[in-house]
Design an enzyme around this catalytic site. Structure first.
Site, PDB file in Angstrom:
ATOM      1  N   TRP A  42       0.816  -1.212   0.000  1.00 39.56           N
ATOM      2  CA  TRP A  42       0.000   0.000   0.000  1.00 39.56           C
ATOM      3  C   TRP A  42       0.850   1.262   0.000  1.00 39.56           C
ATOM      4  O   TRP A  42       0.409   2.321  -0.410  1.00 39.56           O
ATOM      5  CB  TRP A  42      -0.994   0.021   1.161  1.00 39.56           C
ATOM      6  CG  TRP A  42      -0.414  -0.162   2.533  1.00 39.56           C
ATOM      7  CD1 TRP A  42      -0.434  -1.316   3.282  1.00 39.56           C
ATOM      8  CD2 TRP A  42       0.264   0.811   3.331  1.00 39.56           C
ATOM      9  NE1 TRP A  42       0.196  -1.113   4.483  1.00 39.56           N
ATOM     10  CE2 TRP A  42       0.627   0.188   4.541  1.00 39.56           C
ATOM     11  CE3 TRP A  42       0.598   2.143   3.153  1.00 39.56           C
ATOM     12  CZ2 TRP A  42       1.311   0.852   5.558  1.00 39.56           C
ATOM     13  CZ3 TRP A  42       1.283   2.810   4.159  1.00 39.56           C
ATOM     14  CH2 TRP A  42       1.633   2.162   5.345  1.00 39.56           C
ATOM     15  N   CYS A  43       2.095   1.181   0.412  1.00 41.68           N
ATOM     16  CA  CYS A  43       2.973   2.352   0.491  1.00 41.68           C
ATOM     17  C   CYS A  43       3.759   2.527  -0.812  1.00 41.68           C
ATOM     18  O   CYS A  43       4.509   1.622  -1.205  1.00 41.68           O
ATOM     19  CB  CYS A  43       3.934   2.201   1.655  1.00 41.68           C
ATOM     20  SG  CYS A  43       5.117   3.552   1.778  1.00 41.68           S
ATOM     21  N   PRO A  44       3.636   3.683  -1.474  1.00 41.07           N
ATOM     22  CA  PRO A  44       4.375   3.899  -2.720  1.00 41.07           C
ATOM     23  C   PRO A  44       5.893   3.895  -2.520  1.00 41.07           C
ATOM     24  O   PRO A  44       6.633   3.476  -3.411  1.00 41.07           O
ATOM     25  CB  PRO A  44       3.882   5.258  -3.224  1.00 41.07           C
ATOM     26  CG  PRO A  44       3.186   5.895  -2.089  1.00 41.07           C
ATOM     27  CD  PRO A  44       2.771   4.809  -1.147  1.00 41.07           C
TER      28      PRO A  44
END
Length: 127
Positions: A42-44
């Site tokens: 979910w974290c770029p």
């Protein structure tokens, strides 16, 4: 050395299995969990760093790396989650190096977020 993807995190850094040799190192990569829809982290920043981490730690002479998921975005946002309170992880991704210092397992270095994308900084951190 291998990348351990099914690593079980102990209750504290002091309990990490780091060999007694002073040159021995264990690296932990704290990364975001996968989004339930995209099946990607979910974290770029984690998505950007993973190819660099994989390339660095799959080299023939690379040290051992254990991957640790900090969970879902909702879990990560909880101020009292164990990664923030017990492991002092406030950014993902975070690469943390542990070694034995005077017989005790100690954090001896850390790279976070964009620092991991700097190939020379990553190589220096690993050596």
């Amino acid at each position: 050395m291998p990348i351990i993807r099914d690593f079980t995190l102990p209750s504290s850094a002091k309990l990490l299995d780091v060999p007694e040799a002073s040159s021995s190192k264990l690296f932990l990569a704290f990364i975001s969990g996968d989004d339930s829809v995209t099946k990607q982290p979910w974290c770029p920043d984690v998505r950007a760093a993973l190819p660099h981490i994989d390339a660095a730690f799959t080299a023939p002479d690379a040290p051992t790396l254990a991957m640790v998921s900090v969970g879902t975005l909702a879990e990560w946002r909880e101020p009292k989650n164990i990664f923030r309170t017990l492991w002092n992880i406030n950014n993902v991704p975070a690469l943390v190096r542990y070694q034995r210092v005077n017989g005790e397992v100690t954090e001896t270095g850390r790279l976070i977020e964009g620092e991991i994308l700097d190939k020379s900084k990553l190589q220096k951190f690993m050596s």
